[in-house]
Each structure stands twice: as C-alpha cells, then as structure tokens.
Design an enzyme around this catalytic site. Structure first.
Site, short mmCIF file in Angstrom:
data_model
loop_
_atom_site.label_atom_id
_atom_site.label_comp_id
_atom_site.label_asym_id
_atom_site.label_seq_id
_atom_site.Cartn_x
_atom_site.Cartn_y
_atom_site.Cartn_z
N HIS A 1 -20.29 -24.98 -28.73
CA HIS A 1 -21.59 -24.83 -28.20
C HIS A 1 -22.26 -26.25 -27.92
O HIS A 1 -22.24 -27.14 -28.73
CB HIS A 1 -22.70 -23.81 -29.03
CG HIS A 1 -21.95 -22.53 -29.06
ND1 HIS A 1 -21.77 -21.60 -27.97
CD2 HIS A 1 -21.67 -21.96 -30.18
CE1 HIS A 1 -21.36 -20.52 -28.45
NE2 HIS A 1 -21.39 -20.72 -29.94
N ARG B 1 -25.81 -23.37 -26.34
CA ARG B 1 -26.12 -23.23 -27.54
C ARG B 1 -26.53 -21.65 -27.58
O ARG B 1 -27.10 -21.14 -27.05
CB ARG B 1 -27.10 -23.91 -28.21
CG ARG B 1 -27.49 -23.79 -29.54
CD ARG B 1 -28.71 -24.97 -29.69
NE ARG B 1 -29.03 -24.61 -31.31
CZ ARG B 1 -30.06 -25.35 -31.78
NH1 ARG B 1 -30.57 -26.40 -31.14
NH2 ARG B 1 -30.26 -25.21 -32.84
N ALA B 2 -25.63 -20.86 -28.54
CA ALA B 2 -25.89 -19.49 -28.71
C ALA B 2 -27.13 -19.10 -28.98
O ALA B 2 -27.79 -18.11 -28.55
CB ALA B 2 -24.71 -18.98 -29.47
N SER B 3 -27.67 -19.90 -30.15
CA SER B 3 -29.20 -19.35 -30.39
C SER B 3 -30.11 -19.63 -29.62
O SER B 3 -31.11 -18.96 -29.79
CB SER B 3 -29.36 -20.01 -31.88
OG SER B 3 -29.53 -21.42 -31.73
N TYR C 1 -25.01 -12.76 -36.43
CA TYR C 1 -23.78 -12.92 -36.06
C TYR C 1 -22.66 -12.31 -36.34
O TYR C 1 -21.82 -11.67 -35.69
CB TYR C 1 -23.70 -14.52 -36.19
CG TYR C 1 -24.42 -15.71 -35.24
CD1 TYR C 1 -25.51 -14.87 -34.70
CD2 TYR C 1 -23.85 -16.85 -35.27
CE1 TYR C 1 -26.13 -15.86 -33.67
CE2 TYR C 1 -24.64 -17.76 -34.47
CZ TYR C 1 -25.67 -17.22 -33.64
OH TYR C 1 -26.20 -18.25 -32.93
N GLU D 1 -16.60 -24.13 -33.90
CA GLU D 1 -18.11 -23.93 -33.58
C GLU D 1 -18.73 -25.08 -34.01
O GLU D 1 -20.06 -25.08 -34.60
CB GLU D 1 -18.56 -22.66 -34.24
CG GLU D 1 -19.81 -22.11 -33.47
CD GLU D 1 -20.39 -20.98 -34.09
OE1 GLU D 1 -21.49 -20.15 -33.80
OE2 GLU D 1 -19.70 -20.48 -35.19
N ARG E 1 -23.18 -27.04 -41.06
CA ARG E 1 -23.00 -28.34 -40.85
C ARG E 1 -22.81 -29.27 -41.98
O ARG E 1 -22.29 -30.49 -42.02
CB ARG E 1 -24.11 -29.04 -40.07
CG ARG E 1 -24.29 -28.23 -38.70
CD ARG E 1 -25.33 -28.82 -37.89
NE ARG E 1 -25.65 -28.15 -36.70
CZ ARG E 1 -26.50 -28.62 -35.68
NH1 ARG E 1 -27.05 -29.71 -35.75
NH2 ARG E 1 -26.73 -27.80 -34.74
#
Length: 342
Positions: free
Chosen positions: A8, A71-73, A194, A284, A290
């Site tokens: 993403h 970006r998914a969020s 998720y 991802e 992270r």
C-alpha cells in the site's frame, strides 16, 4: 523473481492527507471543499516518498516487484457519500499509477474502489474499468464492509456484489478482500477489524455456492487468512455439516492467502495447513507493524525470512510462493512481465 502481492502507498506525500482532511471538512462546510485539481504533488515528491521507503526496503530484503494499491486505512469508505469516495479513489489510484510509471520494474497497480455504504456496487465499475484499461492495473481491493466496522453490507455471496464479479471475470483480475478503517470502538483497525474481516470473508464464501456461479472468480485473503489456517479443522467440520464439498474443491480453486504473518511459527502453520498452490508471498510493508522484533532483531514485516526458514517448503514450493502463484492468480501481471521478457 520475488513478487509481493500486498503493498500500500502508506508513505504518500503529506499533501495527500492534507487534501483529504479538507475534503472531510467540506462535508460540513461546502465552502471548504477542495477540487481534485487543488492537489499538487510533483514527480520528485513521489520519487522521494518511494526511494527512501518501500523501494529501499525491497532492495534490502530482496523482493523485486510489489502489487501496489492506495493505503487501506485511508480508503475510509464510510466517510461522506459516493461522490466523496469516487473523487478520493480516483486521486489515490492516479498516484499509485504515477508511482508505477516512475518505477515500472518495481511497482504495478491494484485499484481502490469508490465504495460507499448502501450504494449499488455497479457504481464502482467505471473506476475499475479506468484503472484496468488506462492504468494497466492487475487487481482491485474489495472492501466487504464499507460501513467501517458495522457490517451493514450484504455478505460477499449476495447478488449485490455480482456486477463487480462479472467485471472481474471479464478482465481476469482478482480482488484482495481488504477492509479499511474501523469507526467502531470495539474493533481496533489493524489488530482486530482487518483479521476479523479476513475470517468473515472466508466464512461467507464457505456458506455459499458463490464459486458455482463464478468458477473463475479469485479472491486473495490477506494477513495469512486471519483465523482461517489456525481453525482449519473447524471450517472443514462446518462445511461437512452444511453438506458442502471438501474445502479443497469448494473454495481452494478460488481463494488464496498471503504471507503477511509476522512471526515464524505463524508462517510454519500457514504453510503446513494451506496447500502451497494457495499461498502468495506478501509483506504489506510499510504497513500495520513497522517495528523490530526484539526476539529476532529483524523487522516483523520482513516476511521473506520466514518463507526462507520454514521447513514446510522446499525450493520448488518456495518458487511457487515467491513468484509462480502470483503470476497464475494475477494473469494481467503475468502478461505484463512476459511483455518485458520476464
């Protein structure tokens, strides 16, 4: 070649977030509503956002190509109405396309859809068509819960979704089933929502005969499938009680799982339980997790290490996970690579 099927654009220039904040503010005060043309991001800014982040890590960790989506969020389909989502999706998809043009050997696009709660799924088709035909995107991200954690949409087996599935089959593209931000305080976005969605999507397919209607439809369920591999016996037993075929026949011609599982025992379990033909490499990065694992000294999302280390895969199986399965599940990607002589 190592293909990461789940990336993403989490490092987009700050101007994108600022524009989005203005768009959201404009929902209350139309005078604040920005135009799409107001967003100015240069190629140099895009290069800087990628070269020091995703591309640097890809080179350090040894992956070659990432299927790259917004970006998914940030999709946040629950905000505003269809027009809000349509404008936002078009902007985000264009940025991913520009990244793929700047770094054609390392990124290829997957589209965010302009979904909105309660809106006909057909409304997403023009953006899907544009991304496939004009941008050369090889997949879409499909949010099974545009409401943001309240699950007001029909299950994925419902005919509500069929117009999208028909287009997916027509263009021979898969969907990664991926929710967005949770606005329900009961469900943490990346830690619960998720993973709940991954498990829920699988179960919705299990209880239906969706793939009888669409035998070539393909879903990639991310994050290792949520709870699915860990509870494979439960799902087999439920299918048996429902008089469904064996899961390998009922679902595994159409459903695939990625390797966004951030510890070695999890990858060992995934590769022990799920057939190797249904596993696609993914990281991802730079995403939900992270940090560095204090037990190993390596980043949690450095998933290549887990694939290389698992005793469940031999060299032939690793090749499937790293490359061959992605080329099979994403035929447009395969054709793009063949066109480059790869």
């Amino acid at each position: 070649m190592i293909i990461d099927c789940h990336g993403h654009y989490t490092t987009a220039p700050k101007a994108l977030e600022n524009w989005r904040n203005q768009q959201i503010a404009g929902l209350k005060d139309p005078a604040l509503k920005p135009r799409a043309a107001d967003l100015k991001i240069s190629d140099d800014e895009l290069r800087e956002s990628i070269e020091g982040n995703q591309l640097r890590l890809m080179k350090e960790r040894g992956s070659d190509l990432t299927i790259f989506s917004p970006r998914a969020s940030f999709m946040a389909h629950h905000i505003g109405d269809f027009e809000t989502s349509s404008t936002w999706a078009a902007i985000c998809n264009e940025l991913c396309f520009r990244v793929s043009e700047l770094f054609p050997d390392h990124f290829i696009g997957a589209a965010m859809l302009p979904q909105s709660p309660g809106v006909d799924a057909r409304s997403c088709i023009p953006e899907l068509e544009r991304c496939v035909r004009e941008y050369g995107f090889v997949a879409i991200n499909l949010n099974p819960d545009p409401s943001g954690g309240h699950w007001t949409s029909p299950p994925l087996s419902d005919r509500h979704w069929y117009p999208l599935y028909e287009k997916m089959v027509e263009h021979d593209i898969p969907a990664m089933v991926h929710v967005s931000t949770s606005c329900n305080a009961c469900f943490h976005t990346t830690g619960a929502h998720y993973l709940n969605a991954d498990t829920t999507a699988f179960m919705q397919c299990l209880t239906s005969d969706l793939f009888t209607d669409f035998p070539t439809l393909r879903f990639v369920i991310p994050h290792g499938g949520g709870a699915v591999p860990y509870h494979w016996g439960r799902f087999r037993g439920l299918a048996q009680e429902m008089k469904k075929p064996l899961l390998k026949d009922h679902l595994l011609n159409n459903i695939f799982f990625d390797t966004c599982v951030y510890h070695q025992p999890g990858i060992d379990l995934l590769t022990r339980v799920i057939p190797v033909d249904n596993i696609l490499f993914a990281s991802e990065m730079i995403g939900a997790v992270r940090g560095i694992d204090p037990e190993t000294g390596f980043f949690y999302d450095d998933t290549r290490r887990y694939i290389e280390a698992t005793p469940m895969l031999d060299a032939k199986a690793r090749h499937k996970v790293f490359e061959a399965n992605a080329r099979r599940v994403y035929p447009r990607l395969d054709r793009a690579l063949i066109a480059k002589g790869l």
